[in-house]
Design a protein around this motif. Sequence first.
Motif, PDB file in Angstrom:
ATOM      1  N   PRO A 154      -8.860 -17.763 -43.317  1.00  0.00           N
ATOM      2  CA  PRO A 154      -7.997 -16.633 -42.961  1.00  0.00           C
ATOM      3  C   PRO A 154      -8.312 -15.372 -43.763  1.00  0.00           C
ATOM      4  CG  PRO A 154      -6.765 -18.304 -44.136  1.00  0.00           C
ATOM      5  CD  PRO A 154      -8.100 -18.880 -43.874  1.00  0.00           C
ATOM      6  N   ALA A 155      -9.075 -15.503 -44.859  1.00  0.00           N
ATOM      7  CA  ALA A 155      -9.418 -14.310 -45.633  1.00  0.00           C
ATOM      8  C   ALA A 155     -10.593 -13.563 -45.030  1.00  0.00           C
ATOM      9  CB  ALA A 155      -9.741 -14.698 -47.074  1.00  0.00           C
ATOM     10  N   SER A 156     -11.388 -14.232 -44.200  1.00  0.00           N
ATOM     11  CA  SER A 156     -12.591 -13.560 -43.725  1.00  0.00           C
ATOM     12  C   SER A 156     -12.667 -13.398 -42.212  1.00  0.00           C
ATOM     13  CB  SER A 156     -13.825 -14.319 -44.213  1.00  0.00           C
ATOM     14  OG  SER A 156     -13.826 -15.618 -43.678  1.00  0.00           O
ATOM     15  N   TYR A 157     -12.071 -14.311 -41.440  1.00  0.00           N
ATOM     16  CA  TYR A 157     -12.343 -14.293 -40.001  1.00  0.00           C
ATOM     17  C   TYR A 157     -11.782 -13.075 -39.287  1.00  0.00           C
ATOM     18  CZ  TYR A 157     -14.616 -18.762 -39.199  1.00  0.00           C
ATOM     19  OH  TYR A 157     -15.512 -19.797 -39.155  1.00  0.00           O
ATOM     20  N   HIS A 158     -10.819 -12.398 -39.870  1.00  0.00           N
ATOM     21  CA  HIS A 158     -10.239 -11.274 -39.131  1.00  0.00           C
ATOM     22  C   HIS A 158     -10.890  -9.950 -39.511  1.00  0.00           C
ATOM     23  CE1 HIS A 158      -8.075 -11.421 -42.915  1.00  0.00           C
ATOM     24  NE2 HIS A 158      -7.954 -10.130 -42.799  1.00  0.00           N
ATOM     25  N   THR A 159     -11.910  -9.967 -40.389  1.00  0.00           N
ATOM     26  CA  THR A 159     -12.446  -8.693 -40.845  1.00  0.00           C
ATOM     27  C   THR A 159     -13.541  -8.093 -39.959  1.00  0.00           C
ATOM     28  OG1 THR A 159     -13.874  -9.894 -42.366  1.00  0.00           O
ATOM     29  CG2 THR A 159     -11.827  -9.054 -43.240  1.00  0.00           C
ATOM     30  N   PRO A 160     -14.449  -8.869 -39.360  1.00  0.00           N
ATOM     31  CA  PRO A 160     -15.490  -8.237 -38.540  1.00  0.00           C
ATOM     32  C   PRO A 160     -14.953  -7.821 -37.173  1.00  0.00           C
ATOM     33  CG  PRO A 160     -15.790 -10.586 -38.514  1.00  0.00           C
ATOM     34  CD  PRO A 160     -14.659 -10.322 -39.443  1.00  0.00           C
ATOM     35  N   PRO A 161     -15.783  -7.166 -36.343  1.00  0.00           N
ATOM     36  CA  PRO A 161     -15.342  -6.811 -34.987  1.00  0.00           C
ATOM     37  C   PRO A 161     -14.954  -8.049 -34.185  1.00  0.00           C
ATOM     38  CG  PRO A 161     -17.461  -5.814 -35.478  1.00  0.00           C
ATOM     39  CD  PRO A 161     -17.137  -6.675 -36.620  1.00  0.00           C
ATOM     40  N   ALA A 162     -14.150  -7.828 -33.148  1.00  0.00           N
ATOM     41  CA  ALA A 162     -13.581  -8.955 -32.409  1.00  0.00           C
ATOM     42  C   ALA A 162     -14.635  -9.895 -31.850  1.00  0.00           C
ATOM     43  CB  ALA A 162     -12.697  -8.433 -31.279  1.00  0.00           C
ATOM     44  N   SER A 200     -15.681 -12.191 -34.711  1.00  0.00           N
ATOM     45  CA  SER A 200     -14.604 -13.151 -35.006  1.00  0.00           C
ATOM     46  C   SER A 200     -14.538 -14.210 -33.937  1.00  0.00           C
ATOM     47  CB  SER A 200     -13.228 -12.487 -35.007  1.00  0.00           C
ATOM     48  OG  SER A 200     -13.173 -11.382 -35.780  1.00  0.00           O
ATOM     49  N   ALA A 201     -14.701 -13.790 -32.683  1.00  0.00           N
ATOM     50  CA  ALA A 201     -14.528 -14.735 -31.589  1.00  0.00           C
ATOM     51  C   ALA A 201     -15.579 -15.828 -31.638  1.00  0.00           C
ATOM     52  CB  ALA A 201     -14.601 -14.001 -30.254  1.00  0.00           C
ATOM     53  N   VAL A 202     -16.836 -15.446 -31.869  1.00  0.00           N
ATOM     54  CA  VAL A 202     -17.873 -16.484 -31.871  1.00  0.00           C
ATOM     55  C   VAL A 202     -17.735 -17.357 -33.113  1.00  0.00           C
ATOM     56  CG1 VAL A 202     -19.721 -15.149 -32.930  1.00  0.00           C
ATOM     57  CG2 VAL A 202     -20.289 -16.928 -31.358  1.00  0.00           C
ATOM     58  N   PHE A 203     -17.301 -16.769 -34.231  1.00  0.00           N
ATOM     59  CA  PHE A 203     -17.046 -17.575 -35.427  1.00  0.00           C
ATOM     60  C   PHE A 203     -15.924 -18.569 -35.163  1.00  0.00           C
ATOM     61  CE2 PHE A 203     -18.671 -14.895 -39.210  1.00  0.00           C
ATOM     62  CZ  PHE A 203     -19.875 -14.741 -38.565  1.00  0.00           C
ATOM     63  N   ALA A 204     -14.818 -18.021 -34.614  1.00  0.00           N
ATOM     64  CA  ALA A 204     -13.636 -18.855 -34.407  1.00  0.00           C
ATOM     65  C   ALA A 204     -13.944 -19.985 -33.448  1.00  0.00           C
ATOM     66  CB  ALA A 204     -12.502 -17.996 -33.862  1.00  0.00           C
ATOM     67  N   GLY A 245      -1.657 -25.033 -41.514  1.00  0.00           N
ATOM     68  CA  GLY A 245      -2.207 -24.021 -40.619  1.00  0.00           C
ATOM     69  C   GLY A 245      -1.127 -23.343 -39.812  1.00  0.00           C
ATOM     70  N   VAL A 246      -0.247 -24.142 -39.234  1.00  0.00           N
ATOM     71  CA  VAL A 246       0.731 -23.543 -38.328  1.00  0.00           C
ATOM     72  C   VAL A 246       1.792 -22.778 -39.117  1.00  0.00           C
ATOM     73  CG1 VAL A 246       2.504 -25.307 -38.031  1.00  0.00           C
ATOM     74  CG2 VAL A 246       1.720 -23.990 -36.073  1.00  0.00           C
ATOM     75  N   LEU A 247       2.126 -23.246 -40.304  1.00  0.00           N
ATOM     76  CA  LEU A 247       3.096 -22.498 -41.119  1.00  0.00           C
ATOM     77  C   LEU A 247       2.495 -21.165 -41.545  1.00  0.00           C
ATOM     78  CD1 LEU A 247       4.796 -25.220 -43.322  1.00  0.00           C
ATOM     79  CD2 LEU A 247       5.621 -24.124 -41.247  1.00  0.00           C
ATOM     80  N   GLY A 248       1.203 -21.174 -41.888  1.00  0.00           N
ATOM     81  CA  GLY A 248       0.535 -19.922 -42.212  1.00  0.00           C
ATOM     82  C   GLY A 248       0.594 -18.960 -41.043  1.00  0.00           C
ATOM     83  N   ALA A 249       0.347 -19.499 -39.848  1.00  0.00           N
ATOM     84  CA  ALA A 249       0.362 -18.643 -38.664  1.00  0.00           C
ATOM     85  C   ALA A 249       1.750 -18.068 -38.439  1.00  0.00           C
ATOM     86  CB  ALA A 249      -0.082 -19.439 -37.451  1.00  0.00           C
ATOM     87  N   ALA A 250       2.768 -18.884 -38.661  1.00  0.00           N
ATOM     88  CA  ALA A 250       4.125 -18.418 -38.399  1.00  0.00           C
ATOM     89  C   ALA A 250       4.517 -17.288 -39.335  1.00  0.00           C
ATOM     90  CB  ALA A 250       5.100 -19.588 -38.545  1.00  0.00           C
ATOM     91  N   SER A 251       3.863 -17.212 -40.510  1.00  0.00           N
ATOM     92  CA  SER A 251       4.266 -16.202 -41.489  1.00  0.00           C
ATOM     93  C   SER A 251       3.530 -14.890 -41.294  1.00  0.00           C
ATOM     94  CB  SER A 251       4.011 -16.721 -42.898  1.00  0.00           C
ATOM     95  OG  SER A 251       2.629 -16.725 -43.132  1.00  0.00           O
ATOM     96  N   ILE A 285      -2.954 -14.439 -37.271  1.00  0.00           N
ATOM     97  CA  ILE A 285      -2.226 -15.553 -36.645  1.00  0.00           C
ATOM     98  C   ILE A 285      -3.233 -16.498 -36.001  1.00  0.00           C
ATOM     99  CG2 ILE A 285      -0.646 -16.166 -34.797  1.00  0.00           C
ATOM    100  CD1 ILE A 285       0.837 -13.618 -35.275  1.00  0.00           C
ATOM    101  N   LEU A 286      -4.177 -15.901 -35.273  1.00  0.00           N
ATOM    102  CA  LEU A 286      -5.170 -16.737 -34.585  1.00  0.00           C
ATOM    103  C   LEU A 286      -6.028 -17.497 -35.593  1.00  0.00           C
ATOM    104  CD1 LEU A 286      -6.306 -14.374 -31.723  1.00  0.00           C
ATOM    105  CD2 LEU A 286      -4.629 -16.188 -31.660  1.00  0.00           C
ATOM    106  N   SER A 287      -6.381 -16.842 -36.710  1.00  0.00           N
ATOM    107  CA  SER A 287      -7.201 -17.530 -37.714  1.00  0.00           C
ATOM    108  C   SER A 287      -6.474 -18.742 -38.274  1.00  0.00           C
ATOM    109  CB  SER A 287      -7.540 -16.598 -38.872  1.00  0.00           C
ATOM    110  OG  SER A 287      -8.169 -15.458 -38.424  1.00  0.00           O
ATOM    111  N   PHE A 288      -5.187 -18.569 -38.585  1.00  0.00           N
ATOM    112  CA  PHE A 288      -4.455 -19.716 -39.103  1.00  0.00           C
ATOM    113  C   PHE A 288      -4.333 -20.809 -38.059  1.00  0.00           C
ATOM    114  CE2 PHE A 288      -2.959 -17.162 -42.698  1.00  0.00           C
ATOM    115  CZ  PHE A 288      -3.049 -18.112 -43.690  1.00  0.00           C
TER     116      PHE A 288
END
Lengths: 536, 115
Positions: free
Chosen positions: A230-238, A241-245, A286-292, A299-302
């Motif tokens: 969650p610290a890295s996946y949201h930083t590059p362009p979408a 992130s999408a291909v990483f995710a 994971g899901v608690l992280g997403a909820a916060s 949210i998607l990364s978590f």
Amino acid sequence: MNALLVMPIVIPMAGAAVSLLLRGRRALQCRIGIMTMTMLLITSIALIDRVWHEGILVTQIGKWPSPFGITIIADMFSAIMVVLASIIGLATAIYAASSVDSRRQSFGFYPLLSVLLMGICGAFLTGDLFNLYVWFEVMLIASFVLLVLGGERAQMEGSIKYVTLNLMSSAVFLAAVGIVYGLTGTLNMADLAEKLNSPLVGGVHTTVAMMFLIAFGIKAGLFPLFFWLPASYHTPPAAVSAVFAGLLTKVGVYALIRVFTLLFTHDVSHTHGIITVIAGLTMVTGVLGAASQYDFRRILSFHIISQIGYMIMGLGLYTHAAITGSIFYIIHHIIVKTNLFFVSGVANRLGGSYELKRLGGLYRQYPWLALLFMVPAMSLAGMPPLSGFFAKLALIRAGLEIEQYAIVTIALVVGVLTLFSMTKIWSEAFWKPAPVPSLDAARPRVEGIGILPHGTQIDDSAPNEKTASHECHNYVTPKPLMSRANWSMLLPIAVLALVTVSIGIGAELVLKVAARAADELLNPAGYVEAVLGARS
Amino acid sequence: MSLILAIVVGSLYATGLYLMARRSIVKLIIGLSLLGHASNLLIFTAGGVSTDGPPLVKRGMETLNPPYADPLPQALILTAIVIGFGVLAFALVMIHRTHEAVGTDDLDLMKSTDV
């Protein structure tokens, strides 16, 4: 030498080489990227067809006989993963055409994407532990560069964590490979499957198994080891992130399933018990992280983390039905998660931010986009007609069959919480009124509400360059949806949504394919025979 | 010989992890490269250490005579060193760019992407 087996590695390599030669010619590189991925998809479909009809395919590189040479092998599971990887590769190549800014594209986005795909396909197809390490590294180096491409502050900070944790996991992996070699004198996985399960190998066996669990667990984002994600996946362009995710963590999951069905089955109640516990903890954290969270992509990364829990749960339960469920889950998840990240990119372009608080009113403006979001979102949460429902159903039934009620309860509760956080995105980004007076005026009003610092010039005539420098601060000039550029962003979303729906409708068929793959995984004798039988 | 190598491997791991736990990104990268070296040396040790046994077929013989050093771990390490070197080069450029973008080398100040 079976050419079809090496093609998924050779095609992206050739594509990367050709587009590197055309350095600086962006449009051409983009076309070659899309062409490469199309060819990859066609070959991978041919591959899965061959595997389905003819059984496990094996080839020895350089004709060295089996335990000594390098084996390339495709069983059903590998073939499924290669097909999924090429679907995501093609979708990303099309999506990136207009969503990745020209600066990133001219610094080699497309060659890197091809190299990434080469590493991923290589990891899926290799039958040798050390080669698995090498393909992991190929994939990692490409992903490192994709992650830092653009050099925004957030990207650099995220990539420090990503690079560190992944290099650590590589070091652990390499050490484990070394110990395995010391124990058995071989690295061919089929050969290892025989030798590791012989009584000559002592108690070190379980230690090595745990080292592999840690090494692949870091890459897959398992419970205590997921902080880099969650610290890295949201930083590059979408698009990145999408291909990483979609793909990167799943290579870790693939390796876990491969290793823990083929090599480390000597003490199932112990090792797979640990995996089950980790699966439960992964889902919950994971899901608690997403909820916060209140950022679309965070949210998607978590959620990736909690979904990895489901896939590992099937491995932990270790029955035929459970492994089938896991494979079904992977199929479903790769498509859905990539699609959600794609949608987040479009929402960012339309609404100018990834922050849910700054988004809003998308449903009123773009009902079709809202529908395209609903399909993967509801599928992720496990709503009935979609793919996620059948994936969860398969896993939960497998859990009930062997009376593992604790993990089944966790899986059900996490499903509900997933629905909750998807509803949060829905109500914030799509449903609630837009925080900006109106979205369809020609001039962006972002300045007026203070998102951009005063005095920032927004030049609509050169959109790509301009949005580039702002994208990582999550500020993008809002654009009309149906322009030609957005076309290439919407097409992959629509197609992937269609795939999600068809997986749901054709669940029977997908389940059959997954069950076949599970058959092969749980009876390693076939795998071993395919590799070592080809010795003469 | 194995004992000495085992101690060296252990110390490399310990030093690497210690450096990675520091706050500076430069120390982090040095720590990472030490971890890589430790793993390489571990493979070398696990492959069996022997002296005076080059894996060469003697004149007039068809196959190798048993006491010989296993060449495969060395091939593996060679590959791993090359990969590790490439990654290290990348990591050095990355920390340089990070230092430029963030303006500090203190890992505790790079928290903006954390939760």
